[in-house]
Design a protein around this motif. Structure first.
Motif, mmCIF file in Angstrom:
data_model
loop_
_atom_site.group_PDB
_atom_site.id
_atom_site.type_symbol
_atom_site.label_atom_id
_atom_site.label_comp_id
_atom_site.label_asym_id
_atom_site.label_seq_id
_atom_site.Cartn_x
_atom_site.Cartn_y
_atom_site.Cartn_z
ATOM 1 N N HIS A 5 -4.477 -13.584 -4.954
ATOM 2 C CA HIS A 5 -4.623 -14.510 -5.977
ATOM 3 C C HIS A 5 -5.537 -14.093 -7.051
ATOM 4 N N GLU A 6 -5.192 -14.046 -8.087
ATOM 5 C CA GLU A 6 -5.978 -13.453 -9.344
ATOM 6 C C GLU A 6 -7.113 -14.227 -9.633
ATOM 7 N N SER A 12 -5.721 -7.379 -10.126
ATOM 8 C CA SER A 12 -4.293 -7.552 -9.792
ATOM 9 C C SER A 12 -3.749 -7.165 -8.677
ATOM 10 N N PRO A 13 -2.896 -7.626 -8.092
ATOM 11 C CA PRO A 13 -2.290 -6.907 -6.847
ATOM 12 C C PRO A 13 -1.712 -5.465 -7.160
ATOM 13 N N SER A 14 -1.205 -5.056 -8.268
ATOM 14 C CA SER A 14 -0.941 -3.744 -8.673
ATOM 15 C C SER A 14 -2.137 -2.788 -8.951
ATOM 16 N N GLU A 15 -3.257 -3.431 -9.536
ATOM 17 C CA GLU A 15 -4.490 -2.465 -9.475
ATOM 18 C C GLU A 15 -5.083 -2.320 -8.157
ATOM 19 N N SER A 18 -2.951 0.383 -6.622
ATOM 20 C CA SER A 18 -3.271 1.614 -6.868
ATOM 21 C C SER A 18 -4.692 2.172 -6.090
ATOM 22 N N PHE A 19 -5.670 1.529 -5.946
ATOM 23 C CA PHE A 19 -6.744 1.876 -5.175
ATOM 24 C C PHE A 19 -6.352 2.425 -3.761
ATOM 25 N N VAL A 20 -5.543 1.504 -3.007
ATOM 26 C CA VAL A 20 -5.175 1.653 -1.806
ATOM 27 C C VAL A 20 -4.282 3.221 -1.803
#
Length: 169
Positions: A5-6, A12-15, A18-20
């Motif tokens: 949930h933002e 955000s889920p896409s951000e 990207s860390f993962v």
């Protein structure tokens, strides 16, 4: 997949994804570098082992030509190697005691003093010394050489304190 949930302070889920991905890429890179390093290490280790084995073989051949039994050489070297390992372990053990808090360190030193610092002072050590001191005819050539080497590396007093007979030589 669980929805993220933002919120104002949350990626955000896409951000987050990207860390993962970046973290996982670094982990895979580390694993690959370690695999390569392990393979290189094994190759170098084998080369060192072969070189030393070849040198030792030459020494044993020369010793044989001069009437020295290779079993005697190996037994003495093995005894010295064990002695070095034992000394290193004693140093590590002493370091652990030295690392204790003052009261605990003093108590540990008192306990160790009460037990005795010599190998033969403990039940299994005393039994091993007694067994080796027993009938020398039962010892094989290698065991007899090791016992002789250990005896030869100690003073009469050290040998007697360790539970050996009065005359170590």
């Amino acid at each position: 997949m669980t929805a993220i949930h933002e919120r104002p302070n949350r990626a955000s889920p896409s951000e987050a994804g990207s860390f993962v991905e970046e973290f996982d890429r670094l982990e895979q890179d580390r694993e690959e570098k370690i695999r390569a390093l392990d393979a290189e290490f094994k190759i170098k280790k084998r080369a060192i082992q072969k070189a030393v084995n070849d040198d030792q073989k030459e020494i044993l051949e020369d010793a044989k030509k001069h009437g020295v039994n290779k079993g005697v050489i190996r037994a003495i070297v093995d005894a010295q190697k064990l002695k070095r390992k034992a000394e290193a372990m004693i140093e590590r053990a002493d370091g652990k005691v030295d690392g204790l808090e003052d009261d605990d360190r003093e108590f540990a030193v008192d306990i160790r003093t009460a037990l005795g610092n010599d190998f033969a002072g403990f039940g299994l050590g005393a039994a091993a010394v007694e067994r080796e001191e027993g009938d020398d005819d039962k010892q094989d050539e290698t065991t007899a050489a090791v016992v002789a080497a250990v005896k030869g590396s100690m003073t009469d007093e050290e040998w007697a304190k360790a539970g050996g007979s009065a005359a170590p030589h």
